[in-house]
Design a protein around this motif. Structure first.
Motif, PDB file in Angstrom:
ATOM      1  N   LYS A   1       4.087   0.969   2.018  1.00 53.42           N
ATOM      2  CA  LYS A   1       3.921   0.018   3.122  1.00 53.42           C
ATOM      3  C   LYS A   1       3.810  -1.407   2.572  1.00 53.42           C
ATOM      4  O   LYS A   1       2.909  -1.712   1.803  1.00 53.42           O
ATOM      5  CB  LYS A   1       2.659   0.400   3.908  1.00 53.42           C
ATOM      6  CG  LYS A   1       2.257  -0.570   4.975  1.00 53.42           C
ATOM      7  CD  LYS A   1       3.109  -0.405   6.207  1.00 53.42           C
ATOM      8  CE  LYS A   1       3.259  -1.753   6.892  1.00 53.42           C
ATOM      9  NZ  LYS A   1       4.163  -1.724   8.017  1.00 53.42           N
TER      10      LYS A   1
ATOM     11  N   TYR B   1       0.898  -1.160   0.000  1.00 54.99           N
ATOM     12  CA  TYR B   1       0.000   0.000   0.000  1.00 54.99           C
ATOM     13  C   TYR B   1       0.927   1.198   0.000  1.00 54.99           C
ATOM     14  O   TYR B   1       1.518   1.502   1.035  1.00 54.99           O
ATOM     15  CB  TYR B   1      -0.852   0.043   1.257  1.00 54.99           C
ATOM     16  CG  TYR B   1      -1.781  -1.131   1.473  1.00 54.99           C
ATOM     17  CD1 TYR B   1      -2.956  -1.271   0.723  1.00 54.99           C
ATOM     18  CD2 TYR B   1      -1.506  -2.081   2.450  1.00 54.99           C
ATOM     19  CE1 TYR B   1      -3.825  -2.327   0.949  1.00 54.99           C
ATOM     20  CE2 TYR B   1      -2.372  -3.138   2.688  1.00 54.99           C
ATOM     21  CZ  TYR B   1      -3.522  -3.255   1.931  1.00 54.99           C
ATOM     22  OH  TYR B   1      -4.382  -4.292   2.171  1.00 54.99           O
TER      23      TYR B   1
ATOM     24  N   THR C   1      -5.576  -9.374   7.346  1.00 57.93           N
ATOM     25  CA  THR C   1      -6.751  -8.953   6.566  1.00 57.93           C
ATOM     26  C   THR C   1      -6.386  -8.798   5.090  1.00 57.93           C
ATOM     27  O   THR C   1      -7.168  -9.163   4.204  1.00 57.93           O
ATOM     28  CB  THR C   1      -7.337  -7.645   7.149  1.00 57.93           C
ATOM     29  OG1 THR C   1      -7.782  -7.923   8.480  1.00 57.93           O
ATOM     30  CG2 THR C   1      -8.511  -7.130   6.320  1.00 57.93           C
TER      31      THR C   1
ATOM     32  N   GLY D   1      -1.618  -5.625  12.331  1.00 59.39           N
ATOM     33  CA  GLY D   1      -0.729  -5.076  11.303  1.00 59.39           C
ATOM     34  C   GLY D   1       0.155  -6.097  10.622  1.00 59.39           C
ATOM     35  O   GLY D   1       0.958  -5.758   9.760  1.00 59.39           O
ATOM     36  N   ALA D   2      -0.015  -7.385  10.975  1.00 57.99           N
ATOM     37  CA  ALA D   2       0.849  -8.433  10.410  1.00 57.99           C
ATOM     38  C   ALA D   2       0.552  -8.701   8.943  1.00 57.99           C
ATOM     39  O   ALA D   2       1.382  -9.258   8.223  1.00 57.99           O
ATOM     40  CB  ALA D   2       0.699  -9.725  11.217  1.00 57.99           C
TER      41      ALA D   2
ATOM     42  N   PRO E   1       0.104 -10.599  15.103  1.00 52.81           N
ATOM     43  CA  PRO E   1      -0.302  -9.375  15.788  1.00 52.81           C
ATOM     44  C   PRO E   1      -0.999  -8.410  14.838  1.00 52.81           C
ATOM     45  O   PRO E   1      -1.009  -8.617  13.622  1.00 52.81           O
ATOM     46  CB  PRO E   1       1.022  -8.794  16.286  1.00 52.81           C
ATOM     47  CG  PRO E   1       2.053  -9.316  15.341  1.00 52.81           C
ATOM     48  CD  PRO E   1       1.561 -10.671  14.910  1.00 52.81           C
TER      49      PRO E   1
HETATM   50  N1  LIG Z   1      -5.714   0.465   2.711  1.00 49.81           N
HETATM   51  C1  LIG Z   1      -4.500   0.564   3.298  1.00 49.81           C
HETATM   52  N2  LIG Z   1      -3.673   1.589   3.031  1.00 49.81           N
HETATM   53  C2  LIG Z   1      -2.452   1.700   3.602  1.00 49.81           C
HETATM   54  N3  LIG Z   1      -1.950   0.790   4.463  1.00 49.81           N
HETATM   55  C3  LIG Z   1      -2.722  -0.258   4.777  1.00 49.81           C
HETATM   56  C4  LIG Z   1      -4.041  -0.431   4.222  1.00 49.81           C
HETATM   57  N4  LIG Z   1      -4.563  -1.571   4.723  1.00 49.81           N
HETATM   58  C5  LIG Z   1      -3.634  -2.073   5.550  1.00 49.81           C
HETATM   59  N5  LIG Z   1      -2.526  -1.300   5.591  1.00 49.81           N
HETATM   60  C6  LIG Z   1      -1.288  -1.584   6.347  1.00 49.81           C
HETATM   61  O1  LIG Z   1      -0.791  -2.834   5.947  1.00 49.81           O
HETATM   62  C7  LIG Z   1      -0.339  -3.589   7.049  1.00 49.81           C
HETATM   63  C8  LIG Z   1      -1.123  -4.897   7.153  1.00 49.81           C
HETATM   64  O2  LIG Z   1      -2.475  -4.578   7.468  1.00 49.81           O
HETATM   65  P1  LIG Z   1      -3.581  -5.687   7.690  1.00 49.81           P
HETATM   66  O3  LIG Z   1      -3.559  -6.647   6.557  1.00 49.81           O
HETATM   67  O4  LIG Z   1      -4.850  -4.979   7.947  1.00 49.81           O
HETATM   68  O5  LIG Z   1      -3.044  -6.408   9.024  1.00 49.81           O
HETATM   69  P2  LIG Z   1      -3.833  -7.251  10.140  1.00 49.81           P
HETATM   70  O6  LIG Z   1      -5.155  -7.634   9.582  1.00 49.81           O
HETATM   71  O7  LIG Z   1      -2.935  -8.393  10.439  1.00 49.81           O
HETATM   72  O8  LIG Z   1      -3.961  -6.330  11.317  1.00 49.81           O
HETATM   73  C9  LIG Z   1      -0.494  -2.690   8.267  1.00 49.81           C
HETATM   74  O9  LIG Z   1       0.725  -2.053   8.498  1.00 49.81           O
HETATM   75  C10 LIG Z   1      -1.548  -1.699   7.838  1.00 49.81           C
HETATM   76  O10 LIG Z   1      -1.374  -0.483   8.506  1.00 49.81           O
END
Ligand SMILES: Nc1ncnc2c1ncn2[C@@H]1O[C@H](COP(=O)(O)OP(=O)(O)O)[C@@H](O)[C@H]1O
Ligand SMILES: [Mg+2]
Length: 313
Positions: free
Chosen positions: A18, A15, A45, A41-42, A39
């Motif tokens: 990131k 993203y 999702t 942010g891993a 944890p």
């Molecule tokens: N739409 C987005 N835009 C920018 N960064 C994102 C977005 N969705 C998730 N992230 C970042 O990507 C990383 C993984 O997020 P995510 O898959 O939601 O992790 P989890 O579900 O394990 O908490 C995190 O650092 C989160 O902040």
């Protein structure tokens, strides 16, 4: 692999700058429950969204139920169910009406939709609450109805993203029972969780994810055995002697919990460690209430793995 319901090879997703998935690999055998433990942010999702065709990977090969999530997204969608962090239930309608509506949305036809709603209400122990508006449900009931809705189309593979987050212990136990019954019926389930206990309770195999990659996988027992091996716990009579005990015991990597007058350390040779600890305590005149060998908890495994990832980074 013919018996794989899910195959992920080198999946990447960024993203902006990131790195949410950083070369993630995963194989899930048909008919099993697979836990993705990590944890906040891993990348859990993000992984679920890619597996359920809601998001395209930047790179890597991802197959679900024998179909590629990018090239054959429609075929994948026909074969999966998804329980998201918020499902689209109508608060004013009862559980039965919601499920019938979902069935109609999925082109089941009125009679089939009604039959499927009844079947699912019975299966998730919601038959008596069929008319109560969903807005009045408890958290556990609500999540079970979400789960029922995700099963309307009898998916081969079901994705559950943190299915018990926000539930009280009773609601969590109810959802756990529902997931176990699904697994018993042969559905492949991939669930994400931050709760070690949840993965330990439900999953046949667990992938530990940190910073967008799998840092370990195996059964809960394998993970416990592979990282740290056994541990020795020593409970002292007097908390004041904890410091002295740490200094004199033939152990390394000792963790101290003053509230429980406990010190705990990984050991390699169980029996030598046990007799060494007992002898050292006796010689120094330090009284112990309890000295015990045990397997590590999944919590300790997890701490160990994620600490190691951070050191390597
Ligand atoms: N739409 C987005 N835009 C920018 N960064 C994102 C977005 N969705 C998730 N992230 C970042 O990507 C990383 C993984 O997020 P995510 O898959 O939601 O992790 P989890 O579900 O394990 O908490 C995190 O650092 C989160 O902040
Ligand atoms: Mg998440």
């Amino acid at each position: 692999m013919a018996d794989a319901a899910i195959t992920v090879e080198g999946a990447r997703k960024e993203y902006g700058s990131k790195n949410a998935l950083d070369g993630l690999d995963l194989t899930v055998t048909r008919g099993t429950v697979h836990g993705v433990l990590g944890p906040n942010g891993a990348g859990k999702t993000t992984l679920i969204r890619i597996l359920s065709t809601l998001l395209r990977p930047d790179a890597g090969r991802v197959e679900v139920a024998g179909h590629d999530v990018v090239a054959e997204a429609y075929a994948v969608r026909l074969r999966i169910g998804l329980l998201g962090q918020h499902a689209a239930l109508d608060e004013e309608l009862g559980g039965r009406q919601n499920l019938e509506m979902f069935g109609r949305l999925h082109h089941l036809g009125a009679r089939r939709a009604r039959a499927r709603a009844d079947e699912l209400l019975a299966r998730f122990d919601l038959a008596d609450t069929g008319r109560k508006p969903v807005g009045a449900y408890s958290g556990g009931m609500r999540r079970r109805l979400d789960l029922a809705a995700s099963l309307i189309t009898e998916p081969e593979v079901l994705f559950l993203d943190e299915p018990t987050t926000g539930l009280d212990p009773r609601g969590r136990a109810e959802v756990w029972d529902s997931v176990r019954s699904l697994a018993g019926a042969g559905t492949t389930v991939l669930l994400t969780t931050q709760y070690l206990e949840e993965a330990d309770q439900l999953a046949d195999r667990i992938s530990v994810v940190d910073a967008g990659r799998v840092v370990a996988d195996g059964t809960a027992d394998e993970l416990k055995a592979a990282t740290g091996g056994d541990r020795v716990d020593v409970v002292l009579r007097h908390a004041g002697q904890l410091g002295a005990a740490v200094a004199l015991l033939p152990l390394t990597g000792v963790r101290v919990d003053p509230d429980r007058r406990l010190l705990s350390a990984p050991v390699t040779d169980r029996m030598a460690a046990l007799s060494g600890v007992v002898r050292a305590l006796e010689e120094a005149g330090v009284e112990a209430e309890d000295v015990a060998l045990r397997r590590p908890t999944l919590d300790e495994v997890f701490l160990h793995l994620t600490d190691r990832t951070k050191e390597a980074a």
